[in-house]
Design an enzyme around this catalytic site. Structure first.
Site, PDB file in Angstrom:
ATOM      1  N   GLU A  50     -42.371 -20.515 -44.719  1.00 33.61           N
ATOM      2  CA  GLU A  50     -41.190 -20.361 -43.755  1.00 33.61           C
ATOM      3  C   GLU A  50     -39.681 -19.842 -44.367  1.00 33.61           C
ATOM      4  O   GLU A  50     -39.758 -19.753 -45.558  1.00 33.61           O
ATOM      5  CB  GLU A  50     -41.000 -21.824 -43.077  1.00 33.61           C
ATOM      6  CG  GLU A  50     -42.276 -22.268 -42.288  1.00 33.61           C
ATOM      7  CD  GLU A  50     -42.036 -23.605 -41.820  1.00 33.61           C
ATOM      8  OE1 GLU A  50     -42.895 -23.987 -40.889  1.00 33.61           O
ATOM      9  OE2 GLU A  50     -41.107 -24.378 -42.198  1.00 33.61           O
ATOM     10  N   HIS A  94     -30.549 -24.210 -33.591  1.00 34.35           N
ATOM     11  CA  HIS A  94     -31.534 -23.164 -33.124  1.00 34.35           C
ATOM     12  C   HIS A  94     -30.971 -21.962 -32.277  1.00 34.35           C
ATOM     13  O   HIS A  94     -30.418 -22.413 -31.098  1.00 34.35           O
ATOM     14  CB  HIS A  94     -32.937 -23.755 -32.401  1.00 34.35           C
ATOM     15  CG  HIS A  94     -34.010 -22.925 -32.747  1.00 34.35           C
ATOM     16  ND1 HIS A  94     -34.132 -21.806 -31.748  1.00 34.35           N
ATOM     17  CD2 HIS A  94     -35.143 -22.991 -33.291  1.00 34.35           C
ATOM     18  CE1 HIS A  94     -35.302 -21.328 -31.824  1.00 34.35           C
ATOM     19  NE2 HIS A  94     -35.808 -21.790 -33.078  1.00 34.35           N
ATOM     20  N   ARG A 136     -31.244 -17.231 -38.912  1.00 33.37           N
ATOM     21  CA  ARG A 136     -31.083 -18.237 -37.701  1.00 33.37           C
ATOM     22  C   ARG A 136     -29.628 -18.446 -37.472  1.00 33.37           C
ATOM     23  O   ARG A 136     -28.995 -18.151 -36.351  1.00 33.37           O
ATOM     24  CB  ARG A 136     -32.051 -19.376 -38.003  1.00 33.37           C
ATOM     25  CG  ARG A 136     -31.689 -20.279 -36.698  1.00 33.37           C
ATOM     26  CD  ARG A 136     -32.423 -21.736 -37.043  1.00 33.37           C
ATOM     27  NE  ARG A 136     -33.727 -21.478 -37.179  1.00 33.37           N
ATOM     28  CZ  ARG A 136     -34.871 -22.688 -37.409  1.00 33.37           C
ATOM     29  NH1 ARG A 136     -34.327 -23.900 -37.494  1.00 33.37           N
ATOM     30  NH2 ARG A 136     -36.174 -22.450 -37.215  1.00 33.37           N
ATOM     31  N   HIS A 149     -30.081 -28.885 -33.044  1.00 37.64           N
ATOM     32  CA  HIS A 149     -31.243 -28.959 -33.664  1.00 37.64           C
ATOM     33  C   HIS A 149     -31.233 -30.200 -34.808  1.00 37.64           C
ATOM     34  O   HIS A 149     -32.373 -30.694 -34.869  1.00 37.64           O
ATOM     35  CB  HIS A 149     -31.722 -27.676 -34.157  1.00 37.64           C
ATOM     36  CG  HIS A 149     -33.179 -27.386 -34.410  1.00 37.64           C
ATOM     37  ND1 HIS A 149     -34.252 -27.876 -33.586  1.00 37.64           N
ATOM     38  CD2 HIS A 149     -34.061 -27.157 -35.696  1.00 37.64           C
ATOM     39  CE1 HIS A 149     -35.398 -27.622 -34.139  1.00 37.64           C
ATOM     40  NE2 HIS A 149     -35.408 -27.319 -35.480  1.00 37.64           N
ATOM     41  N   ARG A 168     -30.292 -27.415 -43.968  1.00 36.02           N
ATOM     42  CA  ARG A 168     -31.465 -27.796 -44.297  1.00 36.02           C
ATOM     43  C   ARG A 168     -32.319 -26.510 -44.324  1.00 36.02           C
ATOM     44  O   ARG A 168     -32.441 -25.799 -43.407  1.00 36.02           O
ATOM     45  CB  ARG A 168     -31.821 -28.835 -43.107  1.00 36.02           C
ATOM     46  CG  ARG A 168     -33.113 -29.258 -43.109  1.00 36.02           C
ATOM     47  CD  ARG A 168     -33.613 -30.026 -41.859  1.00 36.02           C
ATOM     48  NE  ARG A 168     -33.598 -29.270 -40.759  1.00 36.02           N
ATOM     49  CZ  ARG A 168     -35.034 -28.871 -40.315  1.00 36.02           C
ATOM     50  NH1 ARG A 168     -36.051 -28.943 -40.615  1.00 36.02           N
ATOM     51  NH2 ARG A 168     -35.038 -28.104 -39.151  1.00 36.02           N
TER      52      ARG A 168
END
Length: 541
Positions: free
Chosen positions: A116, A241, A287, A348, A383
């Site tokens: 990821e 997000h 993102r 998120h 994170r």
């Protein structure tokens, strides 16, 4: 649920259940959940759990990737502490029966590992695309089989019990003796006595108007710890997000980034595509970049949402690659093969929380915090994907081991003053709670969101102070409800986020403030304390 236990765990997700299951069988454990046991964020986690599991990967590589993602604010000793315990955490889940997806290869670890964003190796172990659901189900089943664990639903923690709540004068320094708990079925509040209390309540993303989190993510553990005298850290770092469905009937449905990976484009209502003029990677930018771009266009034009459009692709391709999204959106009247999807960024993950050490201890003796409600130093300013469930497992285990080692030396649960409702009445204006909830979340979204300014933050602070006064007055005059308790916690968390954001005069990681767009040279956590002096530094044993 009895009125006395050895360990009271507030929260029933991966962190809380890991604590309960790791404690020895002779320890009486009560786990409370304000809804169903499975209502927390763990059950929603789709991706997986990051851990070094193959020979081609390394501990140092996972540490490096985490430090880079955290934008210079991770505690390197905490990162190493967590990463080095990753394999043990995964093997613990396997031994409890979590059915991780097997690898098709005969060599390697035996389970399929994905990669990821931010990770330099394949190290994400998963259960198809519903890892959290499988972990939650397995841990709940094991807890149900344990005779020493009493898992109770529909119970909400009101406040932690400290020395000032005891029947008589308490000798020695302040400590946690349990919690006042509201039974949502009966409306009764009672004191639950415990030698140790563990906060495992998850994050606070429902403080924003748009969130990917379940309704219960209202920052309860952070607010409980703060009111009991604990420091909180790095509350300004809130992860968003980029694409959550904008629809009146859809609270928190995320639209996967894979759509953009397969050619979906972001447009304004006019049809104009805007990402290419913001970043050369366009829709495939990271993102945080995409989320900031959407937020900028919404604020610039006063929009409620933007559009995500994949309808230019072949319909068979769309349905074949995204069958679940296609079916789910059809229920909302949206055919993605024919029209674009209205989307907004959504809060998120909460990277900050109650300050803890390597044993998950807080500043208050007898009180521990694990999972998203804790500030361990792992995440820094951003994170990294799939480190969150790992943190739950590692610190849940650490908390349980520390409690078990010292439980015999902990004082017996003290006598607590009963909950007093003699001076309150039933409310005849519960609409006030609903109105204040909406006003708070909208103010946080408009003024304390993805892109911030000093002026917006100061405006938010004034509104939050006003709401806090109203909510405090309401709380003092009427019988409490679960909705009121969540609102009370939300306004506390909102205040902590704004105060932390005002204190950080730089842009770093998830905190982007237009007045200070560059990263400062020094790196330090934002630590807020309700007391005059800190009691213990984060990351210390």
């Amino acid at each position: 649920m009895g009125d006395e236990t050895d360990v009271l765990v507030i929260g029933s997700g991966a962190a809380g259940l890991t604590v309960a299951l790791t404690l020895p069988a002779h320890v009486r454990v009560t786990v409370i959940s304000k809804g169903r046991l499975s209502d927390g964020s763990t059950n929603w986690a789709q991706g997986g759990i990051a851990a070094v599991l193959e020979e081609t990967d390394s501990i140092d590589s996972h540490i490096h990737d985490t430090l880079v993602a955290g934008a210079g604010l991770c505690h390197e000793d905490t990162v190493r502490f967590v990463v080095e315990r990753g394999r043990r955490a995964i093997e613990g889940l396997i031994s409890r029966g979590v059915p991780f997806t097997a690898s098709e290869r005969e060599d390697g670890y035996g389970y399929h590992l994905t990669r990821e964003g931010g990770h330099s190796h394949r190290r994400i172990i998963h259960v198809a695309d519903a890892t959290g659901k499988a972990v939650q189900k397995t841990l709940q089943e094991r807890a149900a089989e344990a005779p020493n664990i009493d898992a109770v639903e529909r119970h909400v923690a009101v406040d932690l019990v400290t020395n000032r709540h005891l029947e008589g004068a308490a000798a020695g320094p302040d400590r946690c003796h349990g919690a006042y708990v509201l039974d949502r079925t009966t409306g009764r509040v009672r004191a639950v006595r415990a030698k140790a209390v563990v906060l495992a309540t998850g994050g606070a993303s429902r403080v924003y108007m748009y969130s990917s989190n379940p309704d219960g993510a209202t920052g309860d553990g952070i607010a409980l710890g703060w009111r009991a005298g604990c420091r909180v850290g790095n509350m300004e770092f809130n992860q968003f997000h980029p694409t959550c469905l904008y629809h009146p009937e859809a609270k928190n449905f995320l639209i996967t980034e894979a759509l953009r990976g397969e050619g979906a484009i972001l447009t304004l209502p006019s049809g104009e595509r805007f990402m290419p003029r913001i970043d050369p990677r366009a829709e495939l930018a990271p993102r945080d970049v995409v989320a900031r771009a959407i937020d900028h266009e919404m604020k610039r034009l006063g929009l409620d949402h933007v559009l995500l459009d994949i309808s230019h692709k072949d319909p068979d391709f769309i349905v074949g690659h995204f069958p679940n999204i296609y079916r789910r959106l059809r229920r909302f009247g949206i055919d993605i093969t024919e029209r674009p999807i209205p989307v907004v960024p959504a809060a998120h993950y909460t990277c900050g929380g109650v300050v803890t050490d390597f044993h998950a201890r807080t500043d208050l003796t007898g009180l521990y915090a694990v999972g998203e409600c804790a500030h361990t130093g792992l995440h820094g300013a951003n994170r990294m994907a799939s480190n969150s469930l790992l943190e739950c497992l590692v610190f849940g285990t650490a908390a349980a081991e520390h409690i078990a080692a010292g439980l015999d030396r902990m004082p017996a649960p003290a006598a607590i003053r009963p909950w007093d409702e003699s001076r309150v009445t039933n409310s005849d204006e519960e609409v006030v709670v609903t109105h204040n909830w909406s006003e708070l979340r909208r103010a946080m979204w408009n003024y304390v969101g993805i892109v911030r300014t000093q002026r917006r933050l100061e405006r938010a602070k004034r509104r939050i102070d006003m709401l806090a006064d109203e909510i405090d007055e309401y709380y003092g005059n009427f019988r409490i409800t679960a909705d009121l308790l969540e609102l009370r916690n939300l306004v506390t968390v909102a205040d902590l986020i704004v105060r932390s954001a005002l204190a950080r005069r730089e842009s770093r990681g998830l905190h982007y403030i237009a007045d200070f767009p560059e990263r400062a040279g020094d790196t330090r956590d934002t630590i807020l304390s309700p007391t005059a002096a800190p009691l213990r530094a984060a990351g210390t044993a």
